[in-house]
Scaffold this motif. Structure first.
Motif: not given
Length: 489
Positions: A25-47
């Motif tokens: 239930g804990v996601v730490q790997r940088r590549e796995e966090l990629l899916v969470y870097e934005c919501d439906g407003l994809t213009s702005y991103r931050e992991r």
């Protein structure tokens, strides 16, 4: 003297999270966090630094307590379909993802209510109770993928909000975890309870007051008869006048939507409903419901009003599959724009119905001024506009230009007596336009409410309010102290 910023001990914090929700239930790997870097407003991103996926109220509370002890900001996220950057992570934050909280906890048909966890998908509620003749009214276009928790956070609407209201009108109570980790029940299982309406305060607070972990929803009896009319017009002005005339005649449709020629053709290219006339300047979709005699009479009256205002054709769908086909095109309108343009930027403003013709003309003029096509598809009955600005993000500076165009549209909405949001929320995208609508005293009062729930300012910081005051860069300024704009507190 420069202040020393202490970085959180993320390894230690992660171990604490794992003790609560388990390693899975804990996601730490940088590549796995990629899916969470934005919501439906994809213009702005931050992991985020870490994503945590709890399954129960108690687990959410423990996770939040860990964040509070470490003074680490957290952002709640449901399905990630929001369009205002409400679930956008900030630098060095914990993302608390509720997508595994998918249980429908109680179905009480006698009292017309359902209790769900926040990760339950909107359309699942209706699917659960439809066999007994009930349904859940709020129906965003993304209802097959958006979650109830996100709907509560943003006070989402949908096609049927004209007659039946938005999410807040269908939430009886919520169990929340405060930003300090306390479990609190707001509201009750009855429609009206004494005391302050804290449920109303919480719904639409965009994750800044805590996290909803159980939501008690009101469900409605399915109408005896439903009819959907499709009228096509050769002018937007005629379609707009028809909207006002229908409401002026005392008819409140279940839903009333308008689409312009650009959106009509985008939908037909992708969905191929076969019922949207490609040469129409605008179409109007009107749903009437109620008792059989009521629906029959109102559909006739609506058809007459449409024809009086110059509608070329008016078709009436009575069968469920016919109605579904008509609505399928409308609900797919946003996605269909991807066929017409590599990128689009959607706004969400509200105007008085009587200003519809004027505002649509002004939006067209603004599009020409900035050099971008703007498609319009919107909830015409309650004046909730969704202008879609088509652009190519690969062109340097294009995003900044369409953001400026979107801002001018929002200012126009406020100028004519409307609002900068009807159902998408403020989030990170529109926070700098809050002063267009609210006075400094208004915003200060809202901040006092936020501080009462969240003294540390760790719940979804940098959202909803214009911080800093001179935020010309809008949502792209991540990781700023949440209350920079209210130092006097």
């Amino acid at each position: 003297m420069t202040a020393v910023v202490t970085q959180p001990n993320w390894q230690a914090i992660a171990r604490e999270f794992e003790a609560v929700v388990g390693k899975s239930g804990v996601v730490q790997r940088r590549e796995e966090l990629l899916v969470y870097e934005c919501d439906g407003l994809t213009s702005y991103r931050e992991r985020p630094a870490i994503a945590v996926l709890p399954r129960t109220t108690e687990e959410v509370a423990e996770v939040v307590k860990i964040c509070a002890r470490a003074s680490v900001p957290f952002v709640a996220r449901g399905s990630g379909t929001g369009l205002s950057g409400g679930a956008l992570p900030i630098e060095n934050c914990v993302l608390i993802v509720t997508s595994l909280m998918r249980k429908i906890l109680q179905v009480d048909l006698e009292n017309q209510r359902v209790i769900v966890q926040p990760g339950v998908i909107n359309s699942w509620v209706t699917q659960t109770v439809s066999g007994a003749g009930f349904y859940y009214a709020p129906d965003p276009s993304s209802q097959i993928i958006c979650s109830i928790g996100g709907n509560v956070a943003e006070n989402s609407g949908g096609v049927h909000c004209l007659k039946y209201g938005v999410t807040t009108n269908h939430v009886l109570g919520v169990k929340i975890v405060t930003p300090e980790g306390t479990i609190v029940d707001l509201g009750s299982e009855i429609p009206e309870s004494p005391g302050y309406d804290l449920t109303g305060v919480f719904v639409g607070s965009e994750g800044t007051l805590g996290i909803a972990t159980e939501i008690t929803l009101k469900i409605l009896k399915t109408p005896e008869s439903i009819r959907v009319l499709l009228a096509d017009f050769m002018s937007v002005e005629a379609a707009g006048a028809t909207v006002s005339d229908i409401i002026g005649a005392g008819i409140i449709p279940g839903g009333m939507e308008m689409m312009d020629n650009m959106s009509i053709n985008a939908v037909e290219d992708v969905v191929a409903t076969g019922c949207y006339p490609r040469d129409a300047t605008a179409i109007l979709l009107v749903e009437v419901d109620g008792l059989e005699v009521e629906a029959d009479l109102n559909s006739q009256r609506v058809a007459e009003i449409c024809k009086k205002n110059g509608a070329r054709n008016v078709t009436v769908a009575t069968e469920a599959d016919e109605r579904l086909t008509i609505w399928k095109g409308r609900k797919a309108a946003f996605a269909a724009m991807g066929k017409m343009s590599p990128d689009y930027y959607v706004q969400d403003g509200v105007i008085p119905r009587t200003k519809l013709e004027y505002v649509l003309r002004e939006i067209e003029a603004l599009g020409q001024k900035f050099g971008y096509n703007v498609a319009n598809v919107f909830h015409a009955g309650d004046g909730n506009l969704h202008p879609l600005i088509l652009y190519n993000n690969a062109i340097p500076g294009a995003l900044e230009e369409v953001e400026a165009l979107g801002g001018e549209i929002l200012k126009l909405c406020v100028k004519v007596g409307g609002s900068i949001s009807g159902e998408h929320g403020i989030g990170a995208d529109k926070r700098c336009y809050m002063p267009e609508m609210f006075s400094p005293a208004d915003l200060e009062s809202m901040q006092w409410v936020r501080l009462a729930f969240d003294p540390q300012g760790i719940a979804n910081p940098t959202k909803l309010f214009p911080t800093p005051r001179t935020c010309g860069e809008a949502a792209q300024a991540h990781g700023q102290k949440v209350f920079e704009g209210v130092e006097r507190f």
